[in-house]
Design a protein around this motif. Structure first.
Motif: not given
Length: 176
Positions: A13-16, A45-49, A52, A104, A111
């Motif tokens: 869910s949080e990553w692509q 991976l790429k985080r789905n932002y 947030y 988190l 961050t």
């Protein structure tokens, strides 16, 4: 077979998942004079932002904006109301931060989200301090025109300073 599944039921869910590769290599272990296989699997991976953005940044921005509503309340008659709004906003943000922090990972470095929250806290404190200062000047120096002018000035200074501070921090994080 090596690789990862691209089937629709495989998701994070949080990553692509952008890419994945795996390799098998042989390594010599000189102490035992034996060769062992090594399997290496890498995921890009790429985080789905968006989570947030909508669940953390936006609500905290609204809480911060609420704390500035005190600058539209008449300082002559509503100091208690101003303090109530300011303190409630601050406590709401702290509670919100505890809730978000539980979801988190615990990291040893700052961050972008940490910096954003910290600046929001600074502006909560400054808005309460501004209201206390105005009330102090009003009660001790009896200059309602001057304090009314200060409140009008705060209506514009706080949002502009907030945008400037957040912009600088975000630029620093994105450039580094």
């Amino acid at each position: 077979m090596t690789g990862y599944s691209k089937d629709s039921f495989v998701s994070l869910s949080e990553w692509q998942i952008l890419d994945g590769k795996s390799t098998v290599t042989s390594n010599n272990f000189e102490l035992e004079n034996k060769t062992y296989s090594r399997y290496t699997f890498e995921l890009n991976l790429k985080r789905n932002y968006q989570f947030y953005l909508f669940k953390v940044f936006s609500p905290l921005l609204l809480i911060t904006l609420l704390s500035w509503a005190t600058f539209w309340i008449d300082a002559n008659t509503a100091f208690t109301t101003q303090m109530s709004v300011g303190m409630t906003s601050t406590l709401t943000a702290i509670t919100f931060n505890f809730t978000v922090a539980n979801a988190l990972p615990r990291l040893s470095y700052m961050t972008l989200l940490d910096a954003y929250i910290f600046i929001c806290y600074i502006f909560f404190f400054l808005s309460i301090q501004a209201n206390v200062t105005v009330h102090f000047l009003l009660k001790n120096h009896k200059k309602p025109d001057f304090t009314a002018g200060m409140m009008q000035m705060f209506r514009w200074i706080f949002p502009l300073a907030f945008i400037l501070c957040q912009g600088v921090v975000m630029t620093i994080f994105w450039l580094s």
